[in-house]
Design a protein around this motif. Structure first.
Motif, PDB file in Angstrom:
ATOM      1  N   CYS A 280       0.841  -1.259  -0.031  1.00 43.98           N
ATOM      2  CA  CYS A 280       0.113  -0.192   0.079  1.00 43.98           C
ATOM      3  C   CYS A 280       0.865   1.174   0.009  1.00 43.98           C
ATOM      4  N   ILE A 281       2.109   0.981   0.595  1.00 45.21           N
ATOM      5  CA  ILE A 281       2.686   2.575   0.777  1.00 45.21           C
ATOM      6  C   ILE A 281       3.992   2.729  -0.436  1.00 45.21           C
ATOM      7  N   GLU A 282       4.018   1.941  -0.619  1.00 41.34           N
ATOM      8  CA  GLU A 282       5.679   1.302  -1.303  1.00 41.34           C
ATOM      9  C   GLU A 282       6.051   2.848  -2.625  1.00 41.34           C
ATOM     10  N   HIS A 283       4.835   2.054  -3.046  1.00 41.05           N
ATOM     11  CA  HIS A 283       4.780   2.856  -4.574  1.00 41.05           C
ATOM     12  C   HIS A 283       4.498   4.820  -4.404  1.00 41.05           C
ATOM     13  N   ARG A 284       4.058   5.115  -3.091  1.00 41.71           N
ATOM     14  CA  ARG A 284       3.985   6.912  -3.027  1.00 41.71           C
ATOM     15  C   ARG A 284       4.850   7.369  -2.895  1.00 41.71           C
ATOM     16  N   LEU A 285       6.091   6.584  -2.078  1.00 43.49           N
ATOM     17  CA  LEU A 285       7.617   7.571  -1.658  1.00 43.49           C
ATOM     18  C   LEU A 285       7.955   7.965  -2.703  1.00 43.49           C
ATOM     19  N   ILE A 286       9.164   9.034  -2.237  1.00 40.21           N
ATOM     20  CA  ILE A 286      10.239   9.422  -3.003  1.00 40.21           C
ATOM     21  C   ILE A 286      11.235   8.600  -2.482  1.00 40.21           C
ATOM     22  N   TRP A 287      11.784   8.152  -3.296  1.00 39.07           N
ATOM     23  CA  TRP A 287      13.502   7.145  -2.196  1.00 39.07           C
ATOM     24  C   TRP A 287      14.584   8.116  -2.482  1.00 39.07           C
ATOM     25  N   ALA A 288      15.002   8.192  -1.345  1.00 40.10           N
ATOM     26  CA  ALA A 288      16.923   8.304  -1.818  1.00 40.10           C
ATOM     27  C   ALA A 288      17.834   7.145  -3.296  1.00 40.10           C
ATOM     28  N   GLN A 289      18.442   8.389  -3.443  1.00 38.94           N
ATOM     29  CA  GLN A 289      18.827   7.645  -4.994  1.00 38.94           C
ATOM     30  C   GLN A 289      19.581   6.433  -4.214  1.00 38.94           C
ATOM     31  N   GLU A 290      20.732   6.825  -3.316  1.00 37.19           N
ATOM     32  CA  GLU A 290      20.850   4.865  -2.969  1.00 37.19           C
ATOM     33  C   GLU A 290      19.941   3.922  -1.909  1.00 37.19           C
ATOM     34  N   SER A 291      18.695   4.180  -1.974  1.00 40.33           N
ATOM     35  CA  SER A 291      17.737   3.571  -1.415  1.00 40.33           C
ATOM     36  C   SER A 291      16.396   3.074  -2.968  1.00 40.33           C
ATOM     37  N   SER A 292      17.238   3.494  -4.108  1.00 42.75           N
ATOM     38  CA  SER A 292      16.018   3.108  -5.347  1.00 42.75           C
ATOM     39  C   SER A 292      16.295   0.987  -5.687  1.00 42.75           C
ATOM     40  N   GLY A 293      16.806   0.534  -4.939  1.00 44.78           N
ATOM     41  CA  GLY A 293      16.807  -0.518  -5.211  1.00 44.78           C
ATOM     42  C   GLY A 293      15.593  -1.326  -4.327  1.00 44.78           C
ATOM     43  N   SER A 294      15.242  -2.456  -5.154  1.00 51.09           N
ATOM     44  CA  SER A 294      13.778  -2.949  -4.404  1.00 51.09           C
ATOM     45  C   SER A 294      14.747  -3.542  -2.520  1.00 51.09           C
ATOM     46  N   ALA A 295      15.506  -3.876  -3.149  1.00 53.57           N
ATOM     47  CA  ALA A 295      15.735  -4.568  -1.148  1.00 53.57           C
ATOM     48  C   ALA A 295      16.378  -3.556   0.120  1.00 53.57           C
ATOM     49  N   ALA A 296      16.559  -2.782  -0.609  1.00 56.45           N
ATOM     50  CA  ALA A 296      16.680  -0.778   0.043  1.00 56.45           C
ATOM     51  C   ALA A 296      15.563  -0.458   0.798  1.00 56.45           C
ATOM     52  N   ARG A 297      14.817  -0.758  -0.468  1.00 56.45           N
ATOM     53  CA  ARG A 297      13.337  -0.027  -0.010  1.00 56.45           C
ATOM     54  C   ARG A 297      12.673  -0.966   1.284  1.00 56.45           C
ATOM     55  N   ALA A 298      12.934  -2.618   0.381  1.00 58.51           N
ATOM     56  CA  ALA A 298      12.191  -2.972   1.610  1.00 58.51           C
ATOM     57  C   ALA A 298      12.412  -3.382   3.544  1.00 58.51           C
ATOM     58  N   GLN A 299      14.704  -3.259   3.206  1.00 52.64           N
ATOM     59  CA  GLN A 299      15.122  -3.003   4.206  1.00 52.64           C
ATOM     60  C   GLN A 299      14.227  -1.560   5.734  1.00 52.64           C
ATOM     61  N   ALA A 300      14.515  -0.212   4.392  1.00 56.28           N
ATOM     62  CA  ALA A 300      13.921   1.543   5.098  1.00 56.28           C
ATOM     63  C   ALA A 300      12.301   1.035   5.380  1.00 56.28           C
ATOM     64  N   LEU A 301      11.512   0.008   5.190  1.00 55.20           N
ATOM     65  CA  LEU A 301      10.627  -0.133   5.209  1.00 55.20           C
ATOM     66  C   LEU A 301      10.273  -1.118   6.437  1.00 55.20           C
ATOM     67  N   SER A 302      11.021  -2.434   6.379  1.00 52.40           N
ATOM     68  CA  SER A 302      10.825  -3.157   7.261  1.00 52.40           C
ATOM     69  C   SER A 302      11.416  -2.280   8.690  1.00 52.40           C
ATOM     70  N   GLU A 303      12.362  -0.612   8.579  1.00 49.38           N
ATOM     71  CA  GLU A 303      12.477  -0.405  10.060  1.00 49.38           C
ATOM     72  C   GLU A 303      11.454   0.322  10.273  1.00 49.38           C
ATOM     73  N   VAL A 304      10.755   1.138   9.208  1.00 45.20           N
ATOM     74  CA  VAL A 304       9.681   1.784  10.037  1.00 45.20           C
ATOM     75  C   VAL A 304       8.601   1.020  10.546  1.00 45.20           C
ATOM     76  N   LEU A 305       8.031  -0.576  10.252  1.00 45.27           N
ATOM     77  CA  LEU A 305       7.480  -0.836  10.651  1.00 45.27           C
ATOM     78  C   LEU A 305       7.781  -1.313  12.084  1.00 45.27           C
ATOM     79  N   GLY A 306       9.674  -1.032  12.363  1.00 38.95           N
ATOM     80  CA  GLY A 306       9.865  -1.784  13.723  1.00 38.95           C
ATOM     81  C   GLY A 306      10.157  -0.622  14.789  1.00 38.95           C
ATOM     82  N   SER A 307      10.300   0.533  13.968  1.00 35.09           N
ATOM     83  CA  SER A 307      10.035   2.535  14.730  1.00 35.09           C
ATOM     84  C   SER A 307       8.936   2.191  15.344  1.00 35.09           C
TER      85      SER A 307
END
Length: 314
Positions: A280-307
């Motif tokens: 629901c959320i990932e495609h709505r976000l504008i990502w930093a260049q270093e987080s453009s890959g799928s794995a990096a995005r998944a990690q960032a959203l996992s951190e959001v859920l954990g925080s």
């Protein structure tokens, strides 16, 4: 129609779609969740994995009037919304309805269209109506847009702008099938299993009733706070330049209610929110260049859920 029978109908719908889509049960469930929540779906994947097949299968199982437009650079906005034509016998302008005036509209390879044509979808998706020559025409109910987009290869494409991405309740990817699932697909094809084998499981009126039942699912204040806190956390993560909008909070709430309902509950739990959060959320976000890959995005959203601490509701 009681809730038990309604959930049974939902399972029958998934069973019918599963006749032509093999091994992608979670994707099918999420498409149905978006339909029940009253949202639109963006299928972003490589060609040939079944995006169009899934859309057509749902239209047949749900008994919906279905239109498909293969988007190319020469498709005009009037092809989508319709146009007025002069009738010399009456001296009036008669409206010729566009392809979008149906229950399920498949925008195939939407990113191949011009930005002007893409924007023709916005009013219908957001407001449930189209305007042609200063006259407004409502779209039928229910109304669902399933758009497909090829994420690889920029030649001849115009990627969807942020404003339009935010109007899709879910973005999903089917992905390659497993070896076993792909061989089963071939076996079914050899046996003559086609789209014609899919039976209608509900009427349009029954689908609207299912949506009303989903809308009645209870959301405690603690769950609402949890959803808002999750969306707020995306606005402060270093990997995310632009976080989730309030529209995302509303969409996540609606999808969480549908997730609870399809499991036979009339109240939302934190696990319902987490189940559908990334799609629901990932495609709505504008990502930093270093987080453009799928794995990096998944990690960032996992951190959001954990925080964000989930409320203790069981």
């Amino acid at each position: 129609m009681d809730n038990i029978n309604s959930i049974g109908n939902a399972r029958l719908i998934l069973r019918e779609v599963g006749k032509v889509i093999v091994g992608k049960d979670e994707v099918m469930i999420k498409v149905l969740l978006a339909i029940l929540a009253g949202g639109h779906i963006l299928m972003e994947d490589i060609p040939g994995v079944g995006k169009t097949t899934m859309a057509v299968a749902f239209s047949k199982a749900l008994g919906l009037e279905y239109n498909r437009v293969q988007f190319t650079p020469d498709v005009l906005p009037s092809d989508i919304t319709g146009y007025s034509i002069y009738d010399k016998n009456t001296g009036t302008m008669n409206y010729q309805k566009g392809a979008i005036l149906c229950n399920l509209f498949l925008a195939d390879e939407l990113n191949r269209a011009t930005s002007r044509t893409q924007s023709a979808l916005l009013q219908a998706m957001e407001e449930g109506e189209v305007t042609v020559d200063n006259r407004t025409y409502p779209v039928p109910e229910p109304f669902i847009v399933i758009a497909t987009q090829n994420p690889t290869g920029a030649k001849g494409t115009q990627m969807l702008p942020d404003s339009q991405m935010d109007r899709f309740m879910l973005r999903l990817s089917i992905g390659y099938p497993s070896h076993e699932d792909e061989t089963e697909m071939i076996r079914r094809k050899q046996k003559g299993v086609t789209m014609e084998n899919i039976m209608q499981m509900v009427s349009r009126e029954e689908l609207m009733q299912l949506r009303r039942e989903v809308e009645k699912v209870f959301v405690k204040d603690e769950i609402i706070d949890y959803i808002v806190n999750l969306c707020s956390a995306t606005r402060n993560h270093p990997a995310i330049i632009q976080g989730a909008s309030p529209r995302a909070s509303l969409a996540l709430t609606a999808l969480s209610k549908a997730t609870a309902w399809i499991q036979g509950r009339d109240y939302v739990l934190p696990k319902d929110v987490r189940f559908i959060f990334r799609d629901c959320i990932e495609h709505r976000l504008i990502w930093a260049q270093e987080s453009s890959g799928s794995a990096a995005r998944a990690q960032a959203l996992s951190e959001v859920l954990g925080s964000v601490r989930a409320p203790a509701i069981k």
